[in-house]
Design a protein around this motif. Structure first.
Motif, PDB file in Angstrom:
ATOM      1  N   PHE A 105      15.430  13.207 -21.134  1.00 45.10           N
ATOM      2  CA  PHE A 105      15.349  12.838 -19.716  1.00 45.10           C
ATOM      3  C   PHE A 105      16.258  11.665 -19.377  1.00 45.10           C
ATOM      4  CE2 PHE A 105      13.540  10.242 -16.335  1.00 45.10           C
ATOM      5  CZ  PHE A 105      13.323  11.175 -15.331  1.00 45.10           C
ATOM      6  N   TRP A 106      16.233  10.639 -20.196  1.00 40.34           N
ATOM      7  CA  TRP A 106      16.899   9.398 -19.832  1.00 40.34           C
ATOM      8  C   TRP A 106      18.411   9.469 -19.974  1.00 40.34           C
ATOM      9  CZ3 TRP A 106      15.308   5.694 -16.932  1.00 40.34           C
ATOM     10  CH2 TRP A 106      13.949   5.432 -16.825  1.00 40.34           C
ATOM     11  N   ALA A 107      19.117   9.060 -18.904  1.00 39.41           N
ATOM     12  CA  ALA A 107      20.568   8.809 -18.975  1.00 39.41           C
ATOM     13  C   ALA A 107      20.699   7.290 -19.115  1.00 39.41           C
ATOM     14  CB  ALA A 107      21.259   9.307 -17.713  1.00 39.41           C
ATOM     15  N   HIS A 108      20.608   6.808 -20.356  1.00 45.10           N
ATOM     16  CA  HIS A 108      20.368   5.392 -20.615  1.00 45.10           C
ATOM     17  C   HIS A 108      21.432   4.465 -20.033  1.00 45.10           C
ATOM     18  CE1 HIS A 108      18.556   7.732 -24.000  1.00 45.10           C
ATOM     19  NE2 HIS A 108      17.502   7.168 -23.459  1.00 45.10           N
ATOM     20  N   ARG A 109      22.691   4.697 -20.386  1.00 48.72           N
ATOM     21  CA  ARG A 109      23.744   3.814 -19.905  1.00 48.72           C
ATOM     22  C   ARG A 109      23.848   3.863 -18.395  1.00 48.72           C
ATOM     23  NH1 ARG A 109      25.512  -0.656 -20.644  1.00 48.72           N
ATOM     24  NH2 ARG A 109      25.630  -0.225 -22.889  1.00 48.72           N
ATOM     25  N   GLN A 110      23.748   5.049 -17.815  1.00 49.92           N
ATOM     26  CA  GLN A 110      23.807   5.190 -16.365  1.00 49.92           C
ATOM     27  C   GLN A 110      22.694   4.397 -15.699  1.00 49.92           C
ATOM     28  OE1 GLN A 110      24.157   9.282 -14.989  1.00 49.92           O
ATOM     29  NE2 GLN A 110      22.886   8.826 -13.218  1.00 49.92           N
ATOM     30  N   CYS A 111      21.494   4.437 -16.273  1.00 57.71           N
ATOM     31  CA  CYS A 111      20.351   3.703 -15.724  1.00 57.71           C
ATOM     32  C   CYS A 111      20.614   2.206 -15.717  1.00 57.71           C
ATOM     33  CB  CYS A 111      19.098   4.031 -16.526  1.00 57.71           C
ATOM     34  SG  CYS A 111      17.658   3.010 -16.125  1.00 57.71           S
ATOM     35  N   LEU A 112      21.087   1.679 -16.833  1.00 57.93           N
ATOM     36  CA  LEU A 112      21.300   0.231 -16.924  1.00 57.93           C
ATOM     37  C   LEU A 112      22.498  -0.211 -16.095  1.00 57.93           C
ATOM     38  CD1 LEU A 112      20.452  -0.562 -20.640  1.00 57.93           C
ATOM     39  CD2 LEU A 112      18.976  -0.530 -18.620  1.00 57.93           C
ATOM     40  N   ASP A 113      23.510   0.647 -15.968  1.00 60.86           N
ATOM     41  CA  ASP A 113      24.636   0.320 -15.092  1.00 60.86           C
ATOM     42  C   ASP A 113      24.171   0.216 -13.642  1.00 60.86           C
ATOM     43  OD1 ASP A 113      26.393   0.244 -17.193  1.00 60.86           O
ATOM     44  OD2 ASP A 113      27.236   2.237 -16.839  1.00 60.86           O
ATOM     45  N   GLN A 114      23.304   1.143 -13.235  1.00 59.13           N
ATOM     46  CA  GLN A 114      22.778   1.100 -11.874  1.00 59.13           C
ATOM     47  C   GLN A 114      21.899  -0.127 -11.661  1.00 59.13           C
ATOM     48  OE1 GLN A 114      23.590   2.618  -9.317  1.00 59.13           O
ATOM     49  NE2 GLN A 114      21.934   2.332  -7.835  1.00 59.13           N
ATOM     50  N   LEU A 115      21.099  -0.479 -12.673  1.00 61.10           N
ATOM     51  CA  LEU A 115      20.287  -1.695 -12.582  1.00 61.10           C
ATOM     52  C   LEU A 115      21.176  -2.909 -12.361  1.00 61.10           C
ATOM     53  CD1 LEU A 115      17.590  -3.268 -12.918  1.00 61.10           C
ATOM     54  CD2 LEU A 115      18.074  -3.309 -15.380  1.00 61.10           C
ATOM     55  N   ALA A 116      22.265  -2.999 -13.108  1.00 60.54           N
ATOM     56  CA  ALA A 116      23.180  -4.131 -12.958  1.00 60.54           C
ATOM     57  C   ALA A 116      23.806  -4.153 -11.571  1.00 60.54           C
ATOM     58  CB  ALA A 116      24.262  -4.071 -14.032  1.00 60.54           C
ATOM     59  N   ASN A 117      24.154  -2.976 -11.036  1.00 60.97           N
ATOM     60  CA  ASN A 117      24.772  -2.918  -9.710  1.00 60.97           C
ATOM     61  C   ASN A 117      23.814  -3.395  -8.629  1.00 60.97           C
ATOM     62  OD1 ASN A 117      27.145  -1.868 -10.760  1.00 60.97           O
ATOM     63  ND2 ASN A 117      26.550   0.260 -10.422  1.00 60.97           N
ATOM     64  N   VAL A 118      22.566  -2.930  -8.684  1.00 61.47           N
ATOM     65  CA  VAL A 118      21.596  -3.325  -7.664  1.00 61.47           C
ATOM     66  C   VAL A 118      21.270  -4.816  -7.798  1.00 61.47           C
ATOM     67  CG1 VAL A 118      19.296  -2.919  -6.728  1.00 61.47           C
ATOM     68  CG2 VAL A 118      20.635  -1.000  -7.589  1.00 61.47           C
ATOM     69  N   CYS A 119      21.114  -5.288  -9.019  1.00 65.52           N
ATOM     70  CA  CYS A 119      20.811  -6.707  -9.224  1.00 65.52           C
ATOM     71  C   CYS A 119      21.947  -7.592  -8.716  1.00 65.52           C
ATOM     72  CB  CYS A 119      20.548  -6.983 -10.700  1.00 65.52           C
ATOM     73  SG  CYS A 119      18.933  -6.431 -11.282  1.00 65.52           S
ATOM     74  N   GLU A 120      23.186  -7.109  -8.855  1.00 69.11           N
ATOM     75  CA  GLU A 120      24.316  -7.895  -8.358  1.00 69.11           C
ATOM     76  C   GLU A 120      24.230  -8.078  -6.857  1.00 69.11           C
ATOM     77  OE1 GLU A 120      29.193  -8.048  -8.823  1.00 69.11           O
ATOM     78  OE2 GLU A 120      28.127  -6.141  -9.027  1.00 69.11           O
ATOM     79  N   GLU A 121      23.778  -7.042  -6.154  1.00 70.87           N
ATOM     80  CA  GLU A 121      23.630  -7.163  -4.701  1.00 70.87           C
ATOM     81  C   GLU A 121      22.668  -8.279  -4.327  1.00 70.87           C
ATOM     82  OE1 GLU A 121      22.730  -3.664  -2.500  1.00 70.87           O
ATOM     83  OE2 GLU A 121      23.876  -2.353  -3.835  1.00 70.87           O
ATOM     84  N   TYR A 122      21.642  -8.490  -5.157  1.00 73.70           N
ATOM     85  CA  TYR A 122      20.599  -9.462  -4.838  1.00 73.70           C
ATOM     86  C   TYR A 122      20.765 -10.773  -5.597  1.00 73.70           C
ATOM     87  CZ  TYR A 122      18.179  -5.854  -2.240  1.00 73.70           C
ATOM     88  OH  TYR A 122      17.857  -4.901  -1.299  1.00 73.70           O
ATOM     89  N   GLY A 123      21.886 -10.931  -6.285  1.00 67.65           N
ATOM     90  CA  GLY A 123      22.141 -12.182  -6.978  1.00 67.65           C
ATOM     91  C   GLY A 123      21.227 -12.425  -8.162  1.00 67.65           C
ATOM     92  N   ILE A 124      20.676 -11.363  -8.747  1.00 60.71           N
ATOM     93  CA  ILE A 124      19.765 -11.490  -9.882  1.00 60.71           C
ATOM     94  C   ILE A 124      20.540 -11.255 -11.175  1.00 60.71           C
ATOM     95  CG2 ILE A 124      17.728 -10.503 -11.002  1.00 60.71           C
ATOM     96  CD1 ILE A 124      16.639  -9.792  -8.271  1.00 60.71           C
ATOM     97  N   GLU A 125      20.356 -12.134 -12.139  1.00 54.67           N
ATOM     98  CA  GLU A 125      21.006 -11.985 -13.431  1.00 54.67           C
ATOM     99  C   GLU A 125      20.280 -10.927 -14.261  1.00 54.67           C
ATOM    100  OE1 GLU A 125      23.804 -13.488 -14.333  1.00 54.67           O
ATOM    101  OE2 GLU A 125      23.900 -14.497 -12.377  1.00 54.67           O
ATOM    102  N   VAL A 126      21.037 -10.218 -15.098  1.00 52.29           N
ATOM    103  CA  VAL A 126      20.477  -9.192 -15.974  1.00 52.29           C
ATOM    104  C   VAL A 126      20.880  -9.508 -17.404  1.00 52.29           C
ATOM    105  CG1 VAL A 126      20.372  -6.735 -16.512  1.00 52.29           C
ATOM    106  CG2 VAL A 126      20.627  -7.461 -14.145  1.00 52.29           C
ATOM    107  N   ALA A 127      19.923  -9.415 -18.320  1.00 56.36           N
ATOM    108  CA  ALA A 127      20.204  -9.703 -19.727  1.00 56.36           C
ATOM    109  C   ALA A 127      19.541  -8.664 -20.614  1.00 56.36           C
ATOM    110  CB  ALA A 127      19.717 -11.098 -20.101  1.00 56.36           C
ATOM    111  N   SER A 128      20.249  -8.251 -21.654  1.00 56.58           N
ATOM    112  CA  SER A 128      19.718  -7.301 -22.637  1.00 56.58           C
ATOM    113  C   SER A 128      19.244  -8.069 -23.856  1.00 56.58           C
ATOM    114  CB  SER A 128      20.807  -6.301 -23.039  1.00 56.58           C
ATOM    115  OG  SER A 128      20.364  -5.470 -24.089  1.00 56.58           O
ATOM    116  N   VAL A 129      18.021  -7.777 -24.299  1.00 57.11           N
ATOM    117  CA  VAL A 129      17.453  -8.447 -25.473  1.00 57.11           C
ATOM    118  C   VAL A 129      16.805  -7.407 -26.367  1.00 57.11           C
ATOM    119  CG1 VAL A 129      17.065 -10.664 -24.320  1.00 57.11           C
ATOM    120  CG2 VAL A 129      15.303  -8.901 -24.223  1.00 57.11           C
ATOM    121  N   SER A 130      16.631  -7.756 -27.622  1.00 52.80           N
ATOM    122  CA  SER A 130      15.990  -6.835 -28.564  1.00 52.80           C
ATOM    123  C   SER A 130      14.528  -6.631 -28.186  1.00 52.80           C
ATOM    124  CB  SER A 130      16.079  -7.390 -29.988  1.00 52.80           C
ATOM    125  OG  SER A 130      15.307  -6.596 -30.876  1.00 52.80           O
TER     126      SER A 130
END
Length: 413
Positions: free
Chosen positions: A309-334
């Motif tokens: 089901f999951w398109a993993h990279r596409q999902c996280l790329d979209q998360l980064a795009n939306v967060c950029e609109e709202y000035g929210i930082e995004v970080a990946s952690v283990s």
């Protein structure tokens, strides 16, 4: 600060549509050829950066600038892959192809910011370059570009950046996504200083915990059911194919329909969540790295959901795009052990998971995905976070995500 304008391309002649499609199809072939050579080199221990000669056959068709831009995007995908290998506890997969025989080819291309023009007005139009062979075949002048009408209302004004063109075979529509650099003063800023962590799961699409002790979770029941139903239709259509035939137009359309439904639900989810977190005062969102999403789940069905089901990279790329609109930082952690760690006593070896419920010998019992997001947040911020007694659950209705009032978190969603 970068933003994205999206608009529809509306070719008014069969010739313009054919040229656009050939431009995108050749770009996809270039991507796949370069990806194949690099994957072969990677798996045999050779440098992926030594590929050469793959561009020559495409320059005369799509132009040297477009050829170089597609290659740069491929370079970036491999750089991101190697960076993730350095920081991840797991082995991420190398960049993949733009479609295959079963799924249908994903038609797209990339244009450098100085290689196209968009004019808005009574007769809005887009002009893009094409290669010499296409010019000769269709009677274009030496310096003439393909001109096609466009439809839409650009949200952002500023310095234009890269343009991405795509074609949806199901809707039979072309779309353009234009990167735009706008002044920083137009950037939306968070309303507080809280943080949030996301757990991307199998039955629960996203579980979220914030340092303000809010918790949200988005049910995957309906999107998964629709995905499974379309998958069954695909399997049925494949069973009826004549001997020796691998696919059909109907099967390719079903694959596209399945992906489009999934993407619509996930993109709407991310925007709903980010807007909600922005209003809550969140300035940083943490998520588990991609390989954590691909970990082993508690059942065969859950593993199939997570891996299909999951398109993993596409999902996280979209998360980064939306967060950029709202000035929210995004970080990946283990996110290692986050789904097994008890938030009460810290035990992780003796905990047990049954579907969505995590239990511990100390007596703790809670929703495993929410526990995972809480533990991830505590590890990322080094701050103790309390869970809430009434997390907010959201359901999908094919158009939007709506909160379900009065629903408690239970072991079976």
């Amino acid at each position: 600060m970068r933003r994205t304008n999206s608009f529809e391309i509306v070719p008014q002649s069969d010739q313009a549509g054919t040229i656009l499609r050939r431009l995108l199809d050749a770009s996809a072939s270039l991507w796949n050829e370069l990806t194949y050579e690099r994957r072969q080199r990677f798996f045999t221990g050779e440098s992926v950066w030594d590929c050469d000669g793959y561009k020559d056959e495409y320059v005369d068709l799509i132009g040297s600038a477009t050829t170089a831009q597609v290659a740069r995007q491929n370079d970036q995908a491999w750089r991101s892959f190697f960076e993730l290998r350095e920081t991840s506890d797991h082995d991420p997969n190398p960049p993949g192809y733009w479609g295959n025989r079963e799924d249908g080819r994903e038609l797209r291309t990339f244009l450098r910011k100085d290689m196209y023009s968009v004019r808005w007005g009574e007769r809005s139009r887009l002009e893009v370059p094409i290669g010499r062979d296409l010019k000769d075949e269709y009677g274009f002048g030496r310096y003439e570009r393909l001109r096609v009408p466009v439809r839409g209302d650009p949200q952002w004004a500023g310095e234009q950046g890269q343009l991405r063109l795509t074609y949806d075979e199901v809707k039979e529509t072309y779309r353009a996504y234009q990167s735009v650099t706008v002044p920083d003063e137009e950037r939306t800023t968070p309303t507080g200083s809280d943080a949030a962590a996301l757990d991307i799961g199998a039955n629960v699409l996203v579980a979220c915990t914030t340092t303000a002790h809010d918790q949200y979770w988005y049910s995957g029941q309906k999107p998964f059911r629709q995905f499974r139903e379309t998958t069954e239709r695909i399997a049925d259509a494949k069973a009826k194919l004549p001997d020796g035939q691998q696919t059909s137009t109907r099967i390719q359309r079903l694959y596209r329909k399945r992906s489009r439904r999934r993407d619509h639900a996930v993109n709407a989810l991310l925007r709903d969540l980010v807007e909600r977190l922005h209003d809550d005062g969140v300035e940083t969102i943490y998520h588990g790295d991609l390989t954590g999403v691909l970990g082993e789940y508690w059942s065969v069905e859950a593993n199939l959901k997570a891996r299909t089901f999951w398109a993993h990279r596409q999902c996280l790329d979209q998360l980064a795009n939306v967060c950029e609109e709202y000035g929210i930082e995004v970080a990946s952690v283990s996110e290692a052990w986050t789904s097994q760690t008890c938030p009460e006593c810290g035990e992780r070896e003796q905990t047990r998971r049954h579907r969505e419920t995590l239990t511990c010998p100390c007596g703790f019992e809670g929703h495993a995905d929410l526990v995972a997001s809480q533990t991830l947040l505590e590890q990322a911020t080094n701050t103790a976070v309390r869970s809430t007694a009434r997390p907010v659950r959201f359901q999908w209705d094919d158009h939007q995500w709506s909160p379900v009032e009065g629903v408690a978190v239970g072991p079976n969603e």
